[in-house]
Design an enzyme around this catalytic site. Structure first.
Site: not given
Ligand code: NAP
Ligand code: MG
Length: 467
Positions: A173, A204, A206-207, A210, A248, A282, A374
């Site tokens: 996903k 799709g 995340g919520p 995912g 990660e 990250c 972050e």
């Molecule tokens: P995120 O929501 O954690 O997204 C990462 C992945 O998880 C995406 O595929 C996302 O789908 C999915 N996801 C979201 N909610 C979920 C749930 N309840 N259950 C399962 N999967 C779920 O990150 P973001 O909102 O895109 O970014 C927010 C912050 O995260 C950034 O500002 C940064 O600080 C951090 N971040 C860190 C990394 C890293 O490499 N460690 C990478 C990206 C972001 P969707 O795309 O549909 O939301």
């Protein structure tokens, strides 16, 4: 930009579950805010179909000789290499990164990582001896992979290549902001001749998709890269179901410049590290630690280095409006909490596109939000230290521990400091990225490792036979 209106499940592009064909996600180019395509918004039903396909393919793929799995991974590497311009163009369109960076990093790294696993399999033994036992290393089973948008193809390949090498099958996903390169990856898997069902893609939200994947009872291991907030939830779901999990997560890494270092080089490389990918890395060294005697010189050098990152040229936009707002909010907060704005600021530099100014703060103290949280944007915080012990306290003084850098007069001195850092990887005097080095976090930066043999081990479980 090509967009599939189906999902890659069981070796074919299937339409979404009946009645949900109209649910799509618009993909937006963050540089000009134009919609460039639509992909299906998969639901729990699609996830279930994909997990079933992965489960059905598992016994056959697990029993496939490692040499044949290596041949498929080598073919995948070759397809990714052959399609690298298309990959770079797709990442530039949906993430906004400048073309040169897309080519070198977003398209280049996945070729190296896929190739590393093809090569590794040749010499890897899935059997070990321990006294009177033979230990078999067996694939964990069906993997649910959830990836973010910041290095969209690299983060897919860093999970898919070792999982497939281990003999696991998987369901991916990808992030809603960057689904097109994930579709391109599914095409590449298909072209490389992997059997149907070994790799499956469900686009799709995340919520929705995912969460359904993380919660699916027939997924044996969840591998997640993204925010700490979502990672915590996924860890809790996996814990309750007693399934393996790899997380990660975020970072707030330190770039420690010791007094004997080449100051200009350390600052220039440090600024480039933070500004690359618009600060959406990250493992970025977002805190620069400089000795009080060299502090103002370093600040002046950083200001000059940051000026090269012109928005719309070397500096791309952030991935979406929400991230742009979040980063601008952090910059405003830095000013409010009393840090000195050396260059940049919270105002958007361009009318169109989700750009943020390259920003450098000085007089940042360890307790400030911009030194602890972050930000995920082109924002550097420069902190002052009095002596090495002080530098170490500041470097280790966050909840994170993903990466870091140490610069010193000698390698030995830098290594001695690096040994005391609570972090998963440290670049010594400008050391280069190595696709074979395990990547992952200490403390709240995560659980588990990606890349290299350690990354492969994440997808294996042991069975001991006593003789
Ligand atoms: P995120 O929501 O954690 O997204 C990462 C992945 O998880 C995406 O595929 C996302 O789908 C999915 N996801 C979201 N909610 C979920 C749930 N309840 N259950 C399962 N999967 C779920 O990150 P973001 O909102 O895109 O970014 C927010 C912050 O995260 C950034 O500002 C940064 O600080 C951090 N971040 C860190 C990394 C890293 O490499 N460690 C990478 C990206 C972001 P969707 O795309 O549909 O939301
Ligand atoms: Mg999200």
């Amino acid at each position: 930009m090509k967009a599939h209106d189906g999902m890659y499940i069981g070796g074919e592009w299937r339409p979404p579950a009946a009645g949900r064909e109209g649910d799509t996600i618009a993909v937006v180019n963050p540089a000009d805010e134009q919609v460039i395509g639509h992909v299906p918004a998969g639901t729990a039903e699609d996830v279930d179909a994909a997990v079933r396909a992965a489960r059905a393919a598992f016994p056959g793929w697990a029993a496939t000789p490692p040499a044949e799995r290596a041949a498929r991974l080598a073919a995948l590497r070759d397809v990714l290499a052959a399609r690298k311009d298309e990959i770079a163009g797709t990442v530039t369109a949906e993430l906004g990164s400048p073309p040169a960076f897309s080519e070198a990093v977003h398209a280049g790294t996945p070729v190296a990582v896929a190739g590393s696993y093809a090569d590794m399999l040749a010499g890897y033994s899935f059997e070990e001896k321990a006294g009177n036992s033979t230990v078999l290393l067996e694939p964990v089973g069906v993997v649910g992979a959830i990836t973010p948008w910041n290095y969209p193809l690299h983060q897919i390949v860093a999970k898919a290549a070792p999982a497939l090498a281990a003999g696991c099958t998987l369901v991916l996903k990808p992030a809603e902001d960057t689904p097109l390169v994930a579709q391109l990856f599914a095409e590449a898997v298909d072209e490389a001749g992997f059997p149907a069902g070994v790799f499956n893609l469900v686009t799709g939200l995340g919520p929705v998709a995912g969460q359904a994947l993380a919660e699916h009872a027939d997924v044996d291991l969840v591998s997640f890269t993204g925010s700490t907030a979502v990672g915590r939830r996924i860890g809790a779901i996996a814990g309750a179901a007693v399934k393996r999990v790899a997380l990660e997560l975020g970072g707030k890494s330190a770039n420690v410049i010791l007094p004997g270092a080449d100051l200009a080089r350390a600052v220039n490389v440090g600024v480039a590290n933070v500004m690359a990918n618009s600060g959406q890395t990250c493992s970025a060294w977002t805190r620069m630690l400089v000795h009080t005697d060299q502090y103002e010189e370093a600040v002046a050098l950083a200001k000059k280095a940051a000026a090269k990152y012109v928005p719309g040229e070397r500096l791309g936009p952030l991935v979406n409006a929400k991230q742009q707002e979040r980063v601008r909010g952090y910059i405003a907060k830095g000013v409010e909490q009393g840090a000195r704005l050396v260059t940049g600021g919270p105002e958007a530099p361009r009318e169109t596109g989700y750009y943020v100014q390259p920003t450098v703060f000085a007089d940042v103290t360890p307790d400030m939000a911009i030194a602890q949280e972050e930000i995920f944007g082109p924002v550097l915080s420069i902190l002052r230290y009095e002596d090495e012990e002080d530098a170490l306290r500041i470097a280790n003084g966050t909840v994170y521990g993903l990466a870091g850098a140490v610069w010193a007069g000698t390698e030995e001195e830098a290594v001695a400091f690096a040994r005391r850092m609570e972090t998963g990887q440290v670049d010594i005097n400008g050391g280069r990225f190595n696709p074979l080095a395990p990547f992952g976090g200490y403390k709240q930066s995560g659980v588990g490792r990606e890349l290299g043999t350690h990354g492969l081990a994440e997808f294996l479980q042991t069975k001991s036979l006593q003789f």
